[in-house]
Motif scaffolding. Structure first.
Motif, mmCIF file in Angstrom:
data_model
loop_
_atom_site.group_PDB
_atom_site.id
_atom_site.type_symbol
_atom_site.label_atom_id
_atom_site.label_comp_id
_atom_site.label_asym_id
_atom_site.label_seq_id
_atom_site.Cartn_x
_atom_site.Cartn_y
_atom_site.Cartn_z
ATOM 1 N N PHE A 32 -9.419 2.671 11.038
ATOM 2 C CA PHE A 32 -9.876 2.076 9.950
ATOM 3 C C PHE A 32 -11.086 2.785 9.254
ATOM 4 O O PHE A 32 -11.533 3.564 9.856
ATOM 5 C CB PHE A 32 -10.211 0.581 10.307
ATOM 6 N N ASP A 33 -11.079 2.659 7.787
ATOM 7 C CA ASP A 33 -12.233 3.421 7.290
ATOM 8 C C ASP A 33 -13.456 2.639 7.408
ATOM 9 O O ASP A 33 -13.671 1.620 7.889
ATOM 10 C CB ASP A 33 -11.982 3.921 5.732
ATOM 11 N N ASP A 34 -14.524 2.909 6.696
ATOM 12 C CA ASP A 34 -15.994 2.228 6.729
ATOM 13 C C ASP A 34 -15.866 1.033 6.012
ATOM 14 O O ASP A 34 -16.655 0.028 6.629
ATOM 15 C CB ASP A 34 -16.775 3.143 6.134
ATOM 16 N N GLU A 35 -14.842 0.687 5.339
ATOM 17 C CA GLU A 35 -14.879 -0.709 4.700
ATOM 18 C C GLU A 35 -13.923 -1.550 5.326
ATOM 19 O O GLU A 35 -13.473 -2.681 4.636
ATOM 20 C CB GLU A 35 -14.237 -0.453 3.142
ATOM 21 N N GLY A 36 -13.112 -1.172 6.242
ATOM 22 C CA GLY A 36 -12.516 -1.981 7.123
ATOM 23 C C GLY A 36 -11.065 -1.989 6.477
ATOM 24 O O GLY A 36 -9.920 -2.623 7.080
ATOM 25 N N ARG A 37 -10.800 -1.033 5.802
ATOM 26 C CA ARG A 37 -9.299 -0.804 5.196
ATOM 27 C C ARG A 37 -8.446 0.191 6.187
ATOM 28 O O ARG A 37 -9.012 0.961 6.670
ATOM 29 C CB ARG A 37 -9.172 -0.113 3.944
ATOM 30 N N ARG A 38 -7.163 -0.155 6.446
ATOM 31 C CA ARG A 38 -6.391 0.720 7.317
ATOM 32 C C ARG A 38 -6.353 2.244 6.654
ATOM 33 O O ARG A 38 -6.150 2.149 5.372
ATOM 34 C CB ARG A 38 -5.095 0.295 7.671
ATOM 35 N N LYS A 39 -6.396 3.312 7.231
ATOM 36 C CA LYS A 39 -6.418 4.717 6.567
ATOM 37 C C LYS A 39 -4.784 4.897 6.305
ATOM 38 O O LYS A 39 -4.650 5.473 5.276
ATOM 39 C CB LYS A 39 -6.867 5.758 7.831
ATOM 40 N N ASP A 40 -3.910 4.555 7.370
ATOM 41 C CA ASP A 40 -2.540 4.928 7.123
ATOM 42 C C ASP A 40 -2.037 3.984 6.092
ATOM 43 O O ASP A 40 -0.908 4.433 5.202
ATOM 44 C CB ASP A 40 -1.779 4.685 8.359
ATOM 45 N N MET A 41 -2.611 2.767 5.694
ATOM 46 C CA MET A 41 -1.969 2.034 4.620
ATOM 47 C C MET A 41 -2.594 2.242 3.350
ATOM 48 O O MET A 41 -1.960 2.021 2.005
ATOM 49 C CB MET A 41 -2.252 0.470 4.821
ATOM 50 N N SER A 42 -3.746 3.204 3.105
ATOM 51 C CA SER A 42 -4.348 3.484 1.760
ATOM 52 C C SER A 42 -3.409 4.451 1.231
ATOM 53 O O SER A 42 -3.409 4.409 0.002
ATOM 54 C CB SER A 42 -5.705 4.010 2.209
ATOM 55 N N GLU A 43 -2.684 5.188 1.827
ATOM 56 C CA GLU A 43 -1.831 6.338 1.265
ATOM 57 C C GLU A 43 -0.600 5.770 0.707
ATOM 58 O O GLU A 43 -0.338 6.050 -0.450
ATOM 59 C CB GLU A 43 -1.478 7.391 2.213
ATOM 60 N N MET A 44 -0.295 4.751 1.314
ATOM 61 C CA MET A 44 0.884 3.731 0.712
ATOM 62 C C MET A 44 0.655 3.131 -0.462
ATOM 63 O O MET A 44 1.289 2.982 -1.736
ATOM 64 C CB MET A 44 1.750 2.879 1.743
ATOM 65 N N GLN A 45 -0.667 2.651 -0.468
ATOM 66 C CA GLN A 45 -1.172 1.680 -1.853
ATOM 67 C C GLN A 45 -1.593 2.839 -2.907
ATOM 68 O O GLN A 45 -1.159 2.174 -4.031
ATOM 69 C CB GLN A 45 -2.452 0.996 -1.143
ATOM 70 N N ASP A 46 -1.840 3.735 -2.582
ATOM 71 C CA ASP A 46 -2.253 4.760 -3.592
ATOM 72 C C ASP A 46 -0.815 5.288 -4.414
ATOM 73 O O ASP A 46 -0.826 5.345 -5.515
ATOM 74 C CB ASP A 46 -3.009 6.198 -2.990
ATOM 75 N N ASP A 47 0.284 5.436 -3.560
ATOM 76 C CA ASP A 47 1.518 5.826 -4.145
ATOM 77 C C ASP A 47 2.115 4.609 -5.006
ATOM 78 O O ASP A 47 2.770 5.124 -5.864
ATOM 79 C CB ASP A 47 2.446 6.059 -2.917
ATOM 80 N N SER A 48 1.854 3.525 -4.505
ATOM 81 C CA SER A 48 2.521 2.259 -5.391
ATOM 82 C C SER A 48 1.732 2.059 -6.477
ATOM 83 O O SER A 48 2.298 1.853 -7.545
ATOM 84 C CB SER A 48 2.391 0.961 -4.611
ATOM 85 N N ARG A 49 0.404 2.528 -6.649
ATOM 86 C CA ARG A 49 -0.330 2.142 -7.865
ATOM 87 C C ARG A 49 0.208 3.357 -9.119
ATOM 88 O O ARG A 49 0.035 3.175 -9.858
ATOM 89 C CB ARG A 49 -2.111 2.484 -7.438
ATOM 90 N N SER A 50 0.316 4.659 -8.176
ATOM 91 C CA SER A 50 0.330 5.578 -9.256
ATOM 92 C C SER A 50 1.965 5.547 -10.038
ATOM 93 O O SER A 50 2.287 5.895 -11.013
ATOM 94 C CB SER A 50 0.420 6.976 -8.603
ATOM 95 N N SER A 51 2.924 4.781 -9.252
ATOM 96 C CA SER A 51 4.070 4.689 -10.002
ATOM 97 C C SER A 51 4.257 3.509 -10.934
ATOM 98 O O SER A 51 3.510 2.634 -10.987
ATOM 99 C CB SER A 51 5.144 4.532 -8.943
#
Length: 51
Positions: A32-51
């Motif tokens: 988890f990062d400092d804000e409590g979000r999962r690090k491995d899920m943030s890459e998937m969320q970034d991919d879905s936002r860009s498409s």
């Protein structure tokens, strides 16, 4: 009075509990990062936002 075996057993148990706590804490800190979000899920969320 407690014998050497009893004192050693209590010490070993305390050391085991401390090591287990540190291992679990470090595992979650790496997931988890400092804000409590999962690090491995943030890459998937970034991919879905860009498409």
């Amino acid at each position: 009075m407690m014998g050497f075996g009893d004192i050693f057993y209590i010490f070993a148990f305390m050391l085991f509990a401390l090591m287990t706590f540190v291992i679990i804490r470090n595992y979650f800190r790496s997931k988890f990062d400092d804000e409590g979000r999962r690090k491995d899920m943030s890459e998937m969320q970034d991919d879905s936002r860009s498409s």
